[in-house]
Enzyme design. Structure first.
Site, PDB file in Angstrom:
ATOM      1  N   HIS A   1      44.606  40.701  38.843  1.00 32.73           N
ATOM      2  CA  HIS A   1      44.089  39.751  39.835  1.00 32.73           C
ATOM      3  C   HIS A   1      44.862  38.435  39.724  1.00 32.73           C
ATOM      4  O   HIS A   1      44.984  37.883  38.633  1.00 32.73           O
ATOM      5  CB  HIS A   1      42.606  39.501  39.579  1.00 32.73           C
TER       6      HIS A   1
ATOM      7  N   ASP B   1      45.081  34.617  40.902  1.00 33.64           N
ATOM      8  CA  ASP B   1      44.618  33.423  41.606  1.00 33.64           C
ATOM      9  C   ASP B   1      45.842  32.576  41.917  1.00 33.64           C
ATOM     10  O   ASP B   1      46.537  32.116  41.006  1.00 33.64           O
ATOM     11  CB  ASP B   1      43.596  32.675  40.751  1.00 33.64           C
TER      12      ASP B   1
ATOM     13  N   ASP C   1      37.386  39.026  44.609  1.00 36.31           N
ATOM     14  CA  ASP C   1      36.877  37.832  43.923  1.00 36.31           C
ATOM     15  C   ASP C   1      36.443  36.726  44.867  1.00 36.31           C
ATOM     16  O   ASP C   1      36.496  35.565  44.507  1.00 36.31           O
ATOM     17  CB  ASP C   1      37.990  37.314  42.988  1.00 36.31           C
TER      18      ASP C   1
ATOM     19  N   HIS D   1      41.128  31.709  47.728  1.00 34.15           N
ATOM     20  CA  HIS D   1      39.720  31.570  47.323  1.00 34.15           C
ATOM     21  C   HIS D   1      39.448  30.627  46.148  1.00 34.15           C
ATOM     22  O   HIS D   1      38.293  30.538  45.715  1.00 34.15           O
ATOM     23  CB  HIS D   1      39.089  32.943  47.088  1.00 34.15           C
TER      24      HIS D   1
END
Ligand SMILES: [Zn+2]
Length: 1007
Positions: A247, A249, A359, A563
């Site tokens: 994942h 970010d 997420d 996000h």
């Protein structure tokens, strides 16, 4: 001796630890130097920067996000001849080993990261060197480093922990995973089960064979465990479908520039692991990630392409970034998918069918339609497992949006996208999988994200042993898409969920970092204006449409919708950088719009007016509004999606509103204020009634204690009485049709300046607000109490609205103590209602008949200065007859956000009339709320794209009239694909809409 689970010679955990220690034998140190710089420098310039000679324990970074090029040198000792030699490097930061040309080879992460052991083992510190070595080889290795880890900057980052040459002992290397997997499997089973007792016995015997910890003893221990590892399971109830994941970010506790390097490290590690483990399948989402790797690490990117072509690297779709879904506009979400899918198609020849959003902080009820109309059938998240109040009742389900569109959704039942792929993880997935009576498969996403490099050796060694191990559900490695296609077979049996997927957590993200939210809203609308102006100028004024420029600007705007950026949950530097870029983008969009406007003006015929002003209306209905041009107020009437030349010299008859420190009054509304600035009455003259409940007050500004962080508002914040703000001064301003009551309030160390504005003829009361915000741990809100009773409120979302309860009957209702809405929120009964509009706010609360808007927060983490400083925003009170549809709330929300636009240019003597409408929605039978959201040139330059939606929640028929002759019309999906011709009729295009249906038309004007 009887087998006992309690009494053992040495605990099995101690043995496991001792085995791990025996895997590597350090034989020499490495010589380490580092060149430290504040920002990254390319490989060619690696000799720049402050030079440090380092020994283990030495600090190499001085400040946050320092970068370094490490140079490790040494000679392999002769004792290593014939052995497997590795280098052990721990920088207490993140690093990337590069080859002789500076290309990424392998990512490194620090052992002391705060990552949970349960999820995976942090610490990618082993660099393979020679197998077998001959001894005497020279080591010359470069590593690019960052003094941060996957949780940003930690206390001990930037210390060289380890730099050594070591021998890897192969029997111990294998034994550690044999032992660990069987021990953890044993722990998952009932202690007295036959399998558990067999395992315990084998593990004890294996442990007992390790006396001196020689390779020979390790081989013996492995032989003891081998029969247990070979036992195949019979449990076929649930198959766990595992896909490697990292994942990412795109900014969070580090700036974007570090994300780019994290992408390089992660992709390098994934490629190295794919080489080592032949049945490993890795997946990565977010085209933006790939675009960075393509730009910054082209050689790495080519290797990724090969793996994608081979089917072992899954490109997971489909948005440009894993965008927030609550806050972006409908058109933004369309562009996320448009640019995202296009990138994957152009670069990899792939068409993702699943939206990958593990997420994100809640999912709008508009999303299913956006997916279905973009050929996306599946949806993956896990975030609802974070709910604080209720448990989402399904892991596999049909998710139905506000228009009735359905997608097949799955949430990995392990409740994480960072699975350790361990026996405990596999067992947990099966145990927690709610829908196992209906489905035989669930997803497991394994690997460490955010620069943790994704799956490491430990994940893949565990999986190699688990496959169909007796005592565990079977595990297969396969792409997520394959998993979805599998569960899609017979999918009609799954349960459904209707409406939004509300996350019962992180409601602070609707408000935190208000500047970014404002910039995003304004940029979305400015791009809407630019696309309309440029499309018209392109088709009717011969100007070139800025396709490439728009794509570039859109992609950057979409990046900031990531996000952790738009929701407000990143560090200070991320916002400093985003806000600076937003300002640049806003200026560019403005300049390009002005250029398109100028082209249009040149084509408009000369006006007989004394002071002609061209005014543009980009909304899809005729409007008459006051606006100021050349210092004078004019009342401009401009047709739907068109322009009109207005005479600014003309005298507009005005019945100016009345204003005093306690009164604002026009022909529609009579509003009175008390001495503290609170509205005591709002009398609606047309309806002959009060809009607000007597004695309740309107625009009550209140400051609550808010000790939450960027994500969360304490759920009990209302238990403590708020501080009321203190009115310092009230002035009146009368400016033609515009009457203003100017209030200045003092709150703690902050000042709120508010212009309460009422125009002649308007039923909208605007609160034009500037705040110098200097609070910490506080939240500024305003509230109104309409004299209306309704069990549900209507909330504006992308391409429609959603109804939410105004009560707390159920825990799920109670959990919605703050909700996200875009341009308006409304409570109405059949006869009357009141809406609260805004131009850049999202956090609302509706309880009973109280409408309450969150204006500002001031959390201290992760940005300690979040939201301190200047803010500008407007909200409006809009009382109306009927419900929100009959009362025109949708239009009022748009009109506040999209004012009429007077142009700088003069009519230039061209062939166009003094007034024109390019598009108009008419209705033969009903009064539809069909909104034209977007007018743009087609991506393939084949005509104009017009996107409309039904905004009232009604099935209806409408006609789209065009102010030009059409050669051809077709309907496409949201991505402008699969055109189906539409019949042309003289009165316009006849279109039937389902409630909240979005339709995309491609129109070709006749030349
Ligand atoms: Zn994330």
């Amino acid at each position: 001796m009887p087998d006992s689970p309690v009494i053992t010679l040495r605990s099995l955990a101690e043995i496991e630890q001792a085995i791990k220690v025996a895997v590597y034998t350090t034989i020499a140190g490495l010589h380490a130097t580092a060149r430290v710089t504040p920002e990254p420098v390319p490989f060619a310039e690696r000799q720049q920067g402050r030079k440090l000679v380092l020994r283990p324990g030495d600090r190499w970074s001085k400040s946050t996000f320092d970068c370094a090029w490490f140079h490790f040198t040494g000679t392999v000792p002769d004792v290593a001849a014939g052995k497997d030699v590795v280098l052990l490097i721990d920088l207490n930061g993140e690093g990337c080993v590069v080859d002789e040309a500076g290309r990424p080879v392998l990512g490194l992460t620090s052992i002391s990261s705060g990552f949970s052991r349960e999820l995976g083992e942090p610490g990618k510190r082993v660099v393979p060197f020679r197998r077998p070595a001959s001894g005497g080889e020279t080591i010359d290795l470069w590593v690019e480093a960052g003094a941060n880890d996957l949780f940003g900057v930690r206390r001990n980052n930037g210390v060289l922990e380890e730099a050594a040459i070591a021998i890897r002992n192969p029997e111990f290397h294998a034994l550690q995973y044999d032992f660990e997997v069987l021990r953890e499997l044993m722990q998952q089973l009932p202690a007295e089960s036959r399998r558990a007792t067999q395992l315990r016995g084998a593990l004890k015997r294996a442990g007992a064979s390790l006396r001196d910890f020689t390779e020979q003893e390790a081989a013996t221990a492995r032989a003891v465990l081998r029969p247990e590892l070979a036992r195949r399971g019979k449990n076929k109830a649930v198959t766990v479908s595992a896909v490697g994941h990292a994942h990412m970010d795109l900014a969070w506790l580090w700036p974007i520039r570090e994300t780019i390097r994290k992408c390089g490290r992660t992709f390098a590690t994934a490629l190295a692991m794919l080489e080592r483990y032949p049945d490993y399948i890795f997946g990565a989402s977010q085209p933006q990630q790939y675009a960075w790797v393509k730009q910054y690490y082209p050689a790495l990117y080519e290797r990724v392409k090969e793996r994608v072509a081979e089917g072992r690297w899954e490109v997971q779709g489909a948005m440009w970034v894993e965008s927030d879904i609550n806050l972006p506009s409908g058109e933004s979400l369309v562009r996320q998918i448009l640019y995202g899918k296009r990138f994957f198609r152009d670069e990899f020849g792939k068409e993702p069918v699943c939206l990958w959003q593990p997420d994100v902080f809640g999912y709008s009820g508009s999303l299913p339609q956006l997916l279905v109309r973009s050929s996306l059938r599946y949806f993956m998240t896990q975030k609802l497992s974070w709910n604080w109040v209720t448990r989402h009742p399904h892991h596999t389900f049909w998710w139905q949006g506000i228009d009735g569109s359905k997608v097949l959704a799955h949430m990995p039942p392990e409740d994480t996208y960072n699975s350790g792929a361990s026996p405990a993880a596999v067992a947990k997935a099966e145990r927690q999988f709610i829908d196992k009576p209906m489905s035989d498969s669930c997803l497991m996403l394994f690997g460490i994200g955010d620069g943790g490099g994704g799956p490491g050796e430990e994940h893949l060694e565990r999986l190699a042993r688990e496959k169909n191990l007796a005592g565990l559900p079977p595990v297969v490695q396969r792409p997520a898409e394959e998993f979805f296609r599998h569960i899609d077979e017979g999918s009609e049996r799954y349960a459904g969920w209707v409406g939004e997927l509300y996350l019962e957590r992180h409601q602070g993200t609707y408000t935190t970092q208000g500047r970014v939210k404002r910039y995003n809203r304004k940029l979305e609308l400015a791009l809407r204006e630019l696309e309309f102006a440029a499309a018209i100028a392109g088709q009717f004024a011969g100007a070139a449409y800025p396709h490439q420029e728009l794509e570039r600007i859109w992609k950057e705007a979409l990046l900031y919708q990531f996000h952790d950026i738009l929701p407000g949950s990143s560090i200070t530097r991320v916002y400093d950088e985003a806000v600076a870029r937003y300002a640049v983008l806003a200026r560019e969009v403005e300049a390009r719009t002005a250029a398109a406007d100028a082209a249009l003006c040149r084509r408009i015929g000369r006006s007989p007016a004394a002071r002609p002003v061209v005014v543009v209306n980009s909304l899809s209905w005729d409007r008459t509004e006051w606006l100021k041009a050349g210092g004078r107020w004019i009342k401009a009437s401009v047709p739907s999606l068109g322009y009109a030349v207005i005479d600014a010299a003309g005298e507009a008859p005005v019945a100016p509103p009345t204003v005093s420190p306690s009164l604002l009054e026009n022909d529609k509304l009579r509003i009175t204020f008390d001495s503290s600035g609170v509205i005591t009455s709002c009398f609606d003259k047309d309806a002959g009634r009060e809009a607000l409940a007597p004695g309740s007050g309107g625009n009550v500004l209140a400051v609550y204690q808010d000790d939450g962080d960027a994500w969360d508002i304490p759920m009990d914040y209302r238990d403590r009485a708020p501080k009321r703000v203190r009115l310092q001064s009230a002035e009146i301003v009368q400016d033609g049709p515009r009457a203003v009551l100017r209030h200045t309030y003092r709150i703690g160390h902050s000042t709120v300046r508010q212009e309460v504005v009422l125009f002649a003829g308007s039923r909208r009361l605007d609160f034009v607000t500037s705040v110098d915000w200097r609070e910490s741990g506080r939240m500024l809100r305003t509230s109104f109490v309409p004299a209306v009773m309704a069990s549900e409120a209507s909330c504006d979302i992308q391409f429609g609205s959603i109804r939410r309860p105004t009560h707390t009957n159920t825990p799920a209702d109670w959990a919605k103590f703050e909700v996200c809405a875009h341009k308006w929120i409304d409570i109405s009964d059949r006869g009357y209602g009141v809406a609260l509009l805004n131009d850049c706010k999202y956090g609302h609360r509706v309880h009973g008949n109280v409408l309450d808007l969150n204006l500002l927060r001031s959390p201290g983490h992760p940005d300690p200065v979040a939201d301190r400083g200047e803010h500008h925003f407007t909200y409006s009170l809009y009382p109306h007859a009927g419900d929100h549809v009959a009362g025109g709330v949708v239009r009022a929300g748009y009109e506040l956000n999209v004012p009429l636009r007077p142009l700088a240019g003069m009519p230039g003597g061209g062939p166009l009339a003094q007034s024109a409408s390019w598009f108009r929605v008419g209705a033969p039978e009903t009064v539809p709320e069909i909104v034209i959201e977007t007018v743009k040139e087609a991506e393939d330059r084949s005509g104009l794209i017009v996107r409309l939606y039904e905004a009232a929640g009604a099935s209806t028929r409408a006609e789209l009239g065009c102010g030009f002759e059409l050669a051809e019309a077709a309907e496409t999906n949201l991505l402008e694909e699969h055109p189906r011709p539409i019949e042309l009729a003289s009165e316009g295009l006849r279109l039937d809409f389902r409630p909240f249906e979005i339709r995309t038309l491609r129109l070709t004007p006749r030349r």
